[in-house]
Design a protein around this motif. Structure first.
Motif, PDB file in Angstrom:
ATOM      1  N   LEU A 120      -7.077  -9.927  36.273  1.00  0.00           N
ATOM      2  CA  LEU A 120      -8.393  -9.952  35.621  1.00  0.00           C
ATOM      3  C   LEU A 120      -9.439 -10.403  36.619  1.00  0.00           C
ATOM      4  CD1 LEU A 120      -7.456 -11.594  32.194  1.00  0.00           C
ATOM      5  CD2 LEU A 120      -7.922  -9.177  32.624  1.00  0.00           C
ATOM      6  N   PRO A 121     -10.393  -9.558  36.951  1.00  0.00           N
ATOM      7  CA  PRO A 121     -10.480  -8.155  36.550  1.00  0.00           C
ATOM      8  C   PRO A 121      -9.414  -7.310  37.236  1.00  0.00           C
ATOM      9  CG  PRO A 121     -12.187  -8.646  38.162  1.00  0.00           C
ATOM     10  CD  PRO A 121     -11.522  -9.955  37.840  1.00  0.00           C
ATOM     11  N   GLY A 122      -9.072  -6.181  36.630  1.00  0.00           N
ATOM     12  CA  GLY A 122      -8.039  -5.316  37.187  1.00  0.00           C
ATOM     13  C   GLY A 122      -8.571  -4.515  38.357  1.00  0.00           C
ATOM     14  N   VAL A 123      -8.473  -5.063  39.547  1.00  0.00           N
ATOM     15  CA  VAL A 123      -9.005  -4.405  40.749  1.00  0.00           C
ATOM     16  C   VAL A 123      -7.996  -4.503  41.886  1.00  0.00           C
ATOM     17  CG1 VAL A 123     -11.449  -4.742  40.222  1.00  0.00           C
ATOM     18  CG2 VAL A 123     -10.179  -6.547  41.383  1.00  0.00           C
ATOM     19  N   ARG A 124      -8.008  -3.511  42.734  1.00  0.00           N
ATOM     20  CA  ARG A 124      -7.132  -3.506  43.898  1.00  0.00           C
ATOM     21  C   ARG A 124      -7.650  -4.499  44.939  1.00  0.00           C
ATOM     22  NH1 ARG A 124      -4.009   1.659  46.150  1.00  0.00           N
ATOM     23  NH2 ARG A 124      -3.238   0.854  48.146  1.00  0.00           N
ATOM     24  N   PHE A 125      -6.720  -5.186  45.582  1.00  0.00           N
ATOM     25  CA  PHE A 125      -7.039  -6.198  46.585  1.00  0.00           C
ATOM     26  C   PHE A 125      -6.676  -5.653  47.967  1.00  0.00           C
ATOM     27  CE2 PHE A 125      -7.256 -10.917  47.520  1.00  0.00           C
ATOM     28  CZ  PHE A 125      -8.392 -11.150  46.768  1.00  0.00           C
ATOM     29  N   ILE A 147      -7.169   9.083  35.000  1.00  0.00           N
ATOM     30  CA  ILE A 147      -7.530   8.851  33.604  1.00  0.00           C
ATOM     31  C   ILE A 147      -8.220   7.498  33.444  1.00  0.00           C
ATOM     32  CG2 ILE A 147      -5.380   7.783  32.818  1.00  0.00           C
ATOM     33  CD1 ILE A 147      -7.324  10.488  30.912  1.00  0.00           C
ATOM     34  N   ALA A 148      -7.836   6.520  34.263  1.00  0.00           N
ATOM     35  CA  ALA A 148      -8.505   5.218  34.218  1.00  0.00           C
ATOM     36  C   ALA A 148      -9.937   5.340  34.712  1.00  0.00           C
ATOM     37  CB  ALA A 148      -7.747   4.203  35.066  1.00  0.00           C
ATOM     38  N   ARG A 149     -10.124   6.095  35.800  1.00  0.00           N
ATOM     39  CA  ARG A 149     -11.480   6.270  36.348  1.00  0.00           C
ATOM     40  C   ARG A 149     -12.372   7.015  35.359  1.00  0.00           C
ATOM     41  NH1 ARG A 149     -13.669   6.604  41.593  1.00  0.00           N
ATOM     42  NH2 ARG A 149     -11.579   6.229  42.451  1.00  0.00           N
ATOM     43  N   ASP A 150     -11.895   8.167  34.879  1.00  0.00           N
ATOM     44  CA  ASP A 150     -12.708   8.971  33.965  1.00  0.00           C
ATOM     45  C   ASP A 150     -12.890   8.272  32.622  1.00  0.00           C
ATOM     46  OD1 ASP A 150     -12.773  10.850  35.979  1.00  0.00           O
ATOM     47  OD2 ASP A 150     -11.278  12.173  35.067  1.00  0.00           O
ATOM     48  N   GLY A 151     -11.820   7.620  32.140  1.00  0.00           N
ATOM     49  CA  GLY A 151     -11.920   6.907  30.869  1.00  0.00           C
ATOM     50  C   GLY A 151     -12.864   5.730  30.948  1.00  0.00           C
ATOM     51  N   GLY A 152     -12.806   4.986  32.047  1.00  0.00           N
ATOM     52  CA  GLY A 152     -13.716   3.863  32.227  1.00  0.00           C
ATOM     53  C   GLY A 152     -15.167   4.321  32.277  1.00  0.00           C
ATOM     54  N   ASP A 153     -15.415   5.397  32.999  1.00  0.00           N
ATOM     55  CA  ASP A 153     -16.782   5.931  33.075  1.00  0.00           C
ATOM     56  C   ASP A 153     -17.279   6.352  31.694  1.00  0.00           C
ATOM     57  OD1 ASP A 153     -16.792   5.544  35.796  1.00  0.00           O
ATOM     58  OD2 ASP A 153     -16.353   7.636  36.299  1.00  0.00           O
ATOM     59  N   LEU A 154     -16.396   6.969  30.912  1.00  0.00           N
ATOM     60  CA  LEU A 154     -16.777   7.432  29.575  1.00  0.00           C
ATOM     61  C   LEU A 154     -17.101   6.244  28.667  1.00  0.00           C
ATOM     62  CD1 LEU A 154     -17.086   9.724  27.521  1.00  0.00           C
ATOM     63  CD2 LEU A 154     -14.612   9.545  27.074  1.00  0.00           C
ATOM     64  N   VAL A 155     -16.265   5.222  28.698  1.00  0.00           N
ATOM     65  CA  VAL A 155     -16.505   4.042  27.860  1.00  0.00           C
ATOM     66  C   VAL A 155     -17.823   3.370  28.247  1.00  0.00           C
ATOM     67  CG1 VAL A 155     -15.660   1.737  27.259  1.00  0.00           C
ATOM     68  CG2 VAL A 155     -14.057   3.651  27.395  1.00  0.00           C
ATOM     69  N   ALA A 156     -18.081   3.245  29.547  1.00  0.00           N
ATOM     70  CA  ALA A 156     -19.324   2.619  30.000  1.00  0.00           C
ATOM     71  C   ALA A 156     -20.539   3.426  29.546  1.00  0.00           C
ATOM     72  CB  ALA A 156     -19.312   2.486  31.521  1.00  0.00           C
ATOM     73  N   GLU A 210     -21.737  -0.646  32.353  1.00  0.00           N
ATOM     74  CA  GLU A 210     -21.306  -0.225  33.674  1.00  0.00           C
ATOM     75  C   GLU A 210     -19.835  -0.523  33.893  1.00  0.00           C
ATOM     76  OE1 GLU A 210     -23.117  -2.515  36.762  1.00  0.00           O
ATOM     77  OE2 GLU A 210     -22.718  -4.418  35.761  1.00  0.00           O
ATOM     78  N   VAL A 211     -19.259   0.113  34.898  1.00  0.00           N
ATOM     79  CA  VAL A 211     -17.896  -0.156  35.327  1.00  0.00           C
ATOM     80  C   VAL A 211     -17.961  -1.087  36.532  1.00  0.00           C
ATOM     81  CG1 VAL A 211     -15.758   0.842  36.229  1.00  0.00           C
ATOM     82  CG2 VAL A 211     -17.082   2.088  34.511  1.00  0.00           C
ATOM     83  N   LEU A 212     -17.129  -2.097  36.536  1.00  0.00           N
ATOM     84  CA  LEU A 212     -17.064  -3.004  37.669  1.00  0.00           C
ATOM     85  C   LEU A 212     -16.438  -2.263  38.846  1.00  0.00           C
ATOM     86  CD1 LEU A 212     -17.470  -5.960  38.627  1.00  0.00           C
ATOM     87  CD2 LEU A 212     -15.102  -6.382  37.957  1.00  0.00           C
ATOM     88  N   ALA A 244      -9.562   0.088  34.730  1.00  0.00           N
ATOM     89  CA  ALA A 244     -11.016   0.205  34.723  1.00  0.00           C
ATOM     90  C   ALA A 244     -11.552  -0.995  33.966  1.00  0.00           C
ATOM     91  CB  ALA A 244     -11.466   1.503  34.056  1.00  0.00           C
ATOM     92  N   ASN A 245     -12.538  -1.666  34.541  1.00  0.00           N
ATOM     93  CA  ASN A 245     -13.151  -2.840  33.919  1.00  0.00           C
ATOM     94  C   ASN A 245     -14.566  -2.481  33.500  1.00  0.00           C
ATOM     95  OD1 ASN A 245     -11.006  -4.983  34.898  1.00  0.00           O
ATOM     96  ND2 ASN A 245     -11.572  -3.779  36.700  1.00  0.00           N
TER      97      ASN A 245
END
Length: 461
Positions: free
Chosen positions: A176-181, A322-331, A337-339, A358-359
């Motif tokens: 949290l947040p779900g991001v690559r390090f 699907i996470a990228r496109d889904g996150g953009d759609l929800v935002a 916005e998407v983090l 997607a956050n």
């Protein structure tokens, strides 16, 4: 015969999983789930254990365990004698940190986005040993370049003050947040600086491509039940041969522990081939008499991924997309916005948001004079008067309310959390999801956000 390679991902895949048809799982990343074929293997091993307990536990189980270790080693490109299984990532992190010996002025470096249980492990160890801890701020949004810079600054500062940086702990993908390090670069720096690297890759295996031989971390753990479609209670623990002498005991200590002044003794009634294994492998083979059948289903989970889902590249591309496109759609639906990692012009856009999370910012303002609000875009949202406004003291209760309503009222789940003075929702991409699931969730989140302004919610203490 099922046409595996041409099978469409998305909703057609739901027939293979055990999910309630009335439940939409947008939070696969927390606890995972597994398909029916893996369940069948799990039950088979459990039934074998109950049919002939002594025979299975003493003699049969180790053979199946070796097969699972070999399958996981091949999947991660690591020698099989460097791969063992443990119950959880937290157990593995504890195993590493509690096996090391610490001298005065030894330091561990970790990041502010660390998993809570791991931070408490560090605090616990600093209370009982001479180890000191240094925490690096990694509040998002932040670039990978800046994370690396802050890490280097912290490391060099500790050294300049006469401290010995013993070990560094960091994630592959933050929870949290779900991001690559930038874990690959951090491993390189640790190697260059003579510091042990310990990777909490809880969200790694089955989520992103991993090559442990190429990565070269000193210790690596990942939870296979999150993204690999393995039953819960199974994590892979990788310790290169060069470091296995540092791991002298499991947690709890198993019968495989060898006292310093005593020669290794075979465990009574173990199979004859046990002598061919290293001390490290014997140490983790049977830690306690528990139900470890989930360890044995790795081959079935990998076969499902290969034969039903079409292989790793196809899986990774779909869940990330699907996470990228889904996150953009929800935002877009929420008007937020998407983090994402700030782009200073030096980053290839394709390298941003490279994971299946997607956050998305929720349209609820947290009023806290002490918080700067993060980036300019977030600050602008803070000024949106049409959003419900809650105090910082109310925010944690609002998070709990969101989580409860998603489950009890809408039969779904997504992780709601506070980060950088704002409310966010973490969404998981998965092979059984489609964009319409994200669209549906966006409408639910929009309704719940509007209801936060209602008197019933704000009466919470």
């Amino acid at each position: 015969m099922f046409s595996y390679q041409q099978a469409p991902l998305g909703h057609p895949m739901l027939e293979h999983f055990l999910l309630d048809p009335n439940y939409k799982n947008l939070n696969h990343g927390s606890f995972g789930t597994y398909p029916a074929v893996v369940r069948d293997q799990l039950r088979k091993f459990q039934d074998m254990a109950e049919a002939r307990p002594d025979e299975f536990i003493r003699y049969t189980y180790p053979t199946f365990l070796d097969a699972s270790r070999a399958a996981m080693a091949k999947y991660l490109n690591a020698p099989v004698n460097e791969i063992v299984f443990v119950k959880s990532a937290t157990a593995a992190i504890n195993t590493v940190l509690r096996n090391l010996t610490y001298c005065p002025r030894d330091v561990i470096i970790y990041f502010s986005t660390i998993f809570d249980a791991c931070e408490k492990t560090i605090i616990s160890i600093t209370e009982t040993t001479s180890l000191e801890a240094r925490k690096v701020d990694s509040t998002f949004p932040i670039t990978h370049k800046e994370i690396v810079r802050r890490f280097l600054d912290t490391l060099q500062k500790a050294k300049s003050e006469g401290f010995n940086v013993r070990i560094c702990l960091f994630d592959t993908i933050v929870s949290l947040p779900g991001v690559r390090f930038p874990f690959e670069r951090l491993v390189d720096i640790c190697r260059e600086q003579g510091v042990l690297s310990c990777i909490d890759g809880a969200h790694g295996v089955g989520h992103i491509p991993l090559d442990l031989s190429k990565l070269g971390a000193d210790f690596f753990v990942s939870i296979s039940h999150k993204w690999l479609y393995n039953p819960r209670g199974c994590s892979v623990f990788h310790v290169p041969i060069r470091n296995q002498h540092l791991i002298r005991t499991t947690i709890p200590t198993s019968h495989g522990f060898i006292p310093k002044d005593s020669p290794a003794q075979p465990y009574p009634n173990d199979r004859l081939s046990l002598a061919s294994k290293s001390a490290f492998e014997k140490l983790f083979e049977r830690v306690a008499v528990t139900d470890d059948a989930s360890y044995l289903t790795i081959p079935a989970a990998l076969e499902f991924r290969r034969e039903i889902l079409g292989g790793e590249n196809r899986i990774f591309a779909y869940i990330e997309g699907i996470a990228r496109d889904g996150g953009d759609l929800v935002a877009t639906i929420l008007g937020t916005e998407v983090l994402t990692e700030p782009n200073d012009g030096t980053i290839d856009q394709s390298e941003i948001r490279r994971c299946a999370f997607a956050n998305v910012r929720l349209p609820v303002t947290i009023h806290d004079p002490k918080c700067s609000g993060g980036s300019k875009s977030i600050s602008a949202y803070m000024a949106a008067s049409h959003w419900p406004i809650v105090t910082m003291s109310q925010a944690s209760e609002v998070v709990s309310w969101f989580q409860a309503q998603l489950i009890t009222e809408f039969s779904t789940c997504a992780s709601v959390f506070i980060h950088n003075g704002a409310l966010w929702v973490r969404l998981s991409g998965q092979t059984y999801l489609e964009l319409e699931d994200f669209k549906w969730l966006a409408e639910v989140l929009k309704e719940l956000s509007e209801r936060v302004g209602g008197s019933d919610v704000l009466k919470m203490k």
